[in-house]
Design a protein around this motif. Structure first.
Motif, PDB file in Angstrom:
ATOM      1  N   VAL A 210      76.165 -25.132   9.117  1.00 15.08           N
ATOM      2  CA  VAL A 210      76.309 -24.775  10.531  1.00 15.08           C
ATOM      3  C   VAL A 210      77.055 -25.878  11.283  1.00 15.08           C
ATOM      4  O   VAL A 210      77.922 -25.593  12.132  1.00 15.08           O
ATOM      5  CB  VAL A 210      74.926 -24.509  11.151  1.00 15.08           C
ATOM      6  CG1 VAL A 210      75.030 -24.384  12.668  1.00 15.08           C
ATOM      7  CG2 VAL A 210      74.324 -23.239  10.575  1.00 15.08           C
ATOM      8  N   MET A 211      76.771 -27.131  10.974  1.00 16.04           N
ATOM      9  CA  MET A 211      77.471 -28.225  11.650  1.00 16.04           C
ATOM     10  C   MET A 211      78.952 -28.238  11.282  1.00 16.04           C
ATOM     11  O   MET A 211      79.812 -28.544  12.117  1.00 16.04           O
ATOM     12  CB  MET A 211      76.807 -29.557  11.304  1.00 16.04           C
ATOM     13  CG  MET A 211      75.441 -29.731  11.944  1.00 16.04           C
ATOM     14  SD  MET A 211      74.790 -31.402  11.793  1.00 16.04           S
ATOM     15  CE  MET A 211      74.632 -31.534  10.016  1.00 16.04           C
ATOM     16  N   ALA A 212      79.279 -27.903  10.035  1.00 14.07           N
ATOM     17  CA  ALA A 212      80.683 -27.835   9.634  1.00 14.07           C
ATOM     18  C   ALA A 212      81.397 -26.708  10.361  1.00 14.07           C
ATOM     19  O   ALA A 212      82.558 -26.846  10.778  1.00 14.07           O
ATOM     20  CB  ALA A 212      80.777 -27.659   8.121  1.00 14.07           C
ATOM     21  N   VAL A 213      80.754 -25.566  10.524  1.00 12.77           N
ATOM     22  CA  VAL A 213      81.353 -24.443  11.250  1.00 12.77           C
ATOM     23  C   VAL A 213      81.559 -24.814  12.713  1.00 12.77           C
ATOM     24  O   VAL A 213      82.605 -24.497  13.315  1.00 12.77           O
ATOM     25  CB  VAL A 213      80.465 -23.185  11.109  1.00 12.77           C
ATOM     26  CG1 VAL A 213      80.987 -22.066  12.004  1.00 12.77           C
ATOM     27  CG2 VAL A 213      80.427 -22.718   9.665  1.00 12.77           C
ATOM     28  N   LEU A 214      80.607 -25.493  13.324  1.00  8.19           N
ATOM     29  CA  LEU A 214      80.762 -25.927  14.709  1.00  8.19           C
ATOM     30  C   LEU A 214      81.938 -26.884  14.855  1.00  8.19           C
ATOM     31  O   LEU A 214      82.718 -26.803  15.819  1.00  8.19           O
ATOM     32  CB  LEU A 214      79.470 -26.605  15.191  1.00  8.19           C
ATOM     33  CG  LEU A 214      78.275 -25.707  15.493  1.00  8.19           C
ATOM     34  CD1 LEU A 214      77.049 -26.550  15.823  1.00  8.19           C
ATOM     35  CD2 LEU A 214      78.575 -24.759  16.647  1.00  8.19           C
ATOM     36  N   GLU A 215      82.070 -27.795  13.920  1.00  6.67           N
ATOM     37  CA  GLU A 215      83.156 -28.783  13.982  1.00  6.67           C
ATOM     38  C   GLU A 215      84.517 -28.111  13.810  1.00  6.67           C
ATOM     39  O   GLU A 215      85.466 -28.439  14.526  1.00  6.67           O
ATOM     40  CB  GLU A 215      82.934 -29.824  12.891  1.00  6.67           C
ATOM     41  CG  GLU A 215      84.002 -30.895  12.799  1.00  6.67           C
ATOM     42  CD  GLU A 215      83.809 -32.021  13.796  1.00  6.67           C
ATOM     43  OE1 GLU A 215      84.797 -32.691  14.121  1.00  6.67           O
ATOM     44  OE2 GLU A 215      82.655 -32.220  14.237  1.00  6.67           O
TER      45      GLU A 215
ATOM     46  N   ARG B 243      82.651 -31.676  18.510  1.00  2.00           N
ATOM     47  CA  ARG B 243      82.890 -32.921  17.788  1.00  2.00           C
ATOM     48  C   ARG B 243      81.565 -33.627  17.487  1.00  2.00           C
ATOM     49  O   ARG B 243      80.941 -34.213  18.367  1.00  2.00           O
ATOM     50  CB  ARG B 243      83.792 -33.847  18.611  1.00  2.00           C
ATOM     51  CG  ARG B 243      85.131 -33.228  18.981  1.00  2.00           C
ATOM     52  CD  ARG B 243      85.880 -32.772  17.750  1.00  2.00           C
ATOM     53  NE  ARG B 243      87.138 -32.091  18.066  1.00  2.00           N
ATOM     54  CZ  ARG B 243      87.855 -31.423  17.199  1.00  2.00           C
ATOM     55  NH1 ARG B 243      87.439 -31.303  15.945  1.00  2.00           N
ATOM     56  NH2 ARG B 243      88.972 -30.839  17.563  1.00  2.00           N
ATOM     57  N   ILE B 244      81.155 -33.541  16.239  1.00  5.41           N
ATOM     58  CA  ILE B 244      79.907 -34.178  15.810  1.00  5.41           C
ATOM     59  C   ILE B 244      80.104 -34.989  14.533  1.00  5.41           C
ATOM     60  O   ILE B 244      79.148 -35.498  13.965  1.00  5.41           O
ATOM     61  CB  ILE B 244      78.797 -33.135  15.575  1.00  5.41           C
ATOM     62  CG1 ILE B 244      79.270 -32.057  14.588  1.00  5.41           C
ATOM     63  CG2 ILE B 244      78.325 -32.531  16.876  1.00  5.41           C
ATOM     64  CD1 ILE B 244      78.210 -31.022  14.265  1.00  5.41           C
TER      65      ILE B 244
ATOM     66  N   LEU C  90      80.979 -18.705   7.491  1.00  9.86           N
ATOM     67  CA  LEU C  90      81.941 -19.803   7.403  1.00  9.86           C
ATOM     68  C   LEU C  90      83.190 -19.552   8.221  1.00  9.86           C
ATOM     69  O   LEU C  90      83.900 -20.497   8.582  1.00  9.86           O
ATOM     70  CB  LEU C  90      82.318 -20.036   5.935  1.00  9.86           C
ATOM     71  CG  LEU C  90      81.191 -20.536   5.018  1.00  9.86           C
ATOM     72  CD1 LEU C  90      81.707 -20.694   3.600  1.00  9.86           C
ATOM     73  CD2 LEU C  90      80.619 -21.848   5.532  1.00  9.86           C
ATOM     74  N   ALA C  91      83.490 -18.304   8.521  1.00  9.59           N
ATOM     75  CA  ALA C  91      84.648 -17.976   9.342  1.00  9.59           C
ATOM     76  C   ALA C  91      84.357 -18.109  10.829  1.00  9.59           C
ATOM     77  O   ALA C  91      85.238 -17.856  11.664  1.00  9.59           O
ATOM     78  CB  ALA C  91      85.135 -16.560   9.032  1.00  9.59           C
TER      79      ALA C  91
END
Length: 435
Positions: A332-337, A343-344, A393-394
């Motif tokens: 989830v953090m990768a998708v947000l980034e 920006r995390i 992931l999309a």
């Protein structure tokens, strides 16, 4: 000349065979379970006398197979109504989770109407009596015995004629007919077989307490789970008051129900509505928090996800979570980034749940994403908002099962707005559903 029969080796737990001896089973990875067996021979089985003649299924009565309530509603919910005469139940859980406490309360409740025999192989009867005094689980029809021999257990059953037999635990019992130490593969198999035959012959509901290994699976041969009728798993963090009871196997009822209990100083209490344990009561909304609805079996539970994002001076920022699946949190953090431009990458991220509940369902993804994004931007969600959905992931929000059931639970608890995947909107009176 005929060839000599080859010797084979067989695993006593899963039945895997090999032509040479090995110390570890190649199928179930168990150590020391591969034993030598002779080559299979073809034999003719002679007919034998039958115990009862075969009858048409329409002529068989089901009166003796009806479940009897235990008096503990949450346990009866998981069992599908109660205990069945002659049914054998395997009750497993980690040390200290409260197995003996729960079963002692069940024994006291059932003893109000008929005799109950509680056999302990790990404690003395005096220690069990002390715990019963603390719990208030005292009844003149509750019989206690401290035994480690299955032959002695049969003698106690003959003397008491109980309506319920509880054995704590099956790993401490031994049979004089089999060599080996108590808790070994051969002893556990023989003890369980003897107790199952006793339960079936006399129609006595029997509860066997089982130990678990380091990875949480039930100790002993895998055959033990196949022999019994019901396998229950008692779970819970020892630092939390919440306990959950799940049915791994159930021949008499559903396996997708869970029972919720609260561990208190006076014993274990059933929680017909446990959602209040997983929410934080506050006057004003706080950034980094979001409420979701998860399904535990068929039971909707309201839970709160919290996230804290802070600047980091470390070369590799810290990622810590409690009560959530680490792989899904990182995804989830990768998708947000990548998709939402949040920006995390250079920040420490801490994620947790409230009340010690574990949330491993994909429907928690959207609530986690909103909590992390709210903490980054220092913006709080409005009051009365609940989020349900799986994050792909999309960057899309994917549908989950049981949306209608989740929305009804949110509406019942006073939530006014629900964010759900598109095409999953269900009109609920008093609840604004946003796709």
């Amino acid at each position: 000349m005929a060839k000599a029969a080859k010797t084979t080796f067989r695993c006593t737990e899963c039945g895997w065979t090999t032509l040479k001896w090995v110390g570890r089973c190649g199928e179930c990875q168990a150590w020391g379970t591969v034993e030598e067996t002779g080559a299979p021979t073809s034999t003719v089985i002679a007919p034998a006398r039958v115990t009862t003649a075969a009858r048409p299924i329409t002529e068989i009565s089901v009166e003796s197979a009806h479940a009897s309530p235990t008096g503990l509603d949450e346990l009866d919910r998981v069992l599908g109504g109660g205990v069945v005469p002659g049914g054998v139940l395997l009750f497993a859980g980690e040390p200290g989770v409260g197995k003996s406490t729960l079963l002692l309360e069940v024994a006291a409740l059932c003893a109000d109407s008929a005799p109950v025999l509680y056999v302990t192989g790990e404690e003395s009867t005096g220690q069990v009596r002390l715990r019963a005094d603390r719990l208030g689980a005292l009844s003149p029809q509750l019989y206690l015995a401290s035994e480690t021999s299955v032959a002695s257990v049969v003698s106690h059953v003959d003397a008491v004629s109980p309506s319920l037999l509880i054995l704590d635990s099956v790993q401490t019992m031994s049979s004089p007919d089999v060599a080996g130490v108590p808790g070994g593969v051969s002893q556990v198999r023989e003890v369980a077989g003897a107790l199952i035959r006793l339960a079936k012959e006399r129609d006595i509901p029997t509860v066997l307490v089982g130990h678990v290994t380091k990875d949480g699976s039930i100790a002993g041969p895998r055959l033990l789970e196949h022999l019994v009728d019901v396998v229950l798993q008692f779970e819970g963090d020892r630092h939390s008051q919440l306990r959950m009871l799940r049915a791994v196997k159930n021949r008499y009822g559903p396996t997708d129900e869970i029972g919720c209990f609260e561990l208190t100083d006076s014993g274990i209490l059933g929680l017909p509505d446990p959602s209040g344990l997983f929410l934080t009561r506050r006057n004003e909304p706080v950034p980094g928090t979001c409420v979701t609805v998860t399904l535990e079996g068929r039971r909707p539970l309201i839970a709160e996800v919290q996230a804290l994002v802070a600047s980091s001076n470390l070369p590799q920022p810290r990622r810590a979570n409690s009560g959530l699946d680490s792989a899904r949190v990182n995804m989830v953090m990768a998708v947000l980034e990548r998709r939402a431009r949040v920006r995390i990458a250079n920040s420490d991220v801490y994620a947790s749940t409230v009340g010690g509940v574990r949330l491993g369902e994909p429907s928690v993804d959207l609530a986690l994403a909103l909590a992390v994004a709210g903490s980054v931007r220092d913006e709080a969600l409005p009051r009365g908002v609940v989020a349900i959905g799986e994050v792909g992931l999309a960057g899309d929000v994917r549908a989950v099962t049981g949306v209608q059931r989740r929305l009804l639970e949110a509406q019942r608890l006073g939530f006014t707005r629900a964010i759900v995947p598109r095409n999953s909107e269900e009109p609920i009176e008093g609840l604004e559903v946003v796709g």
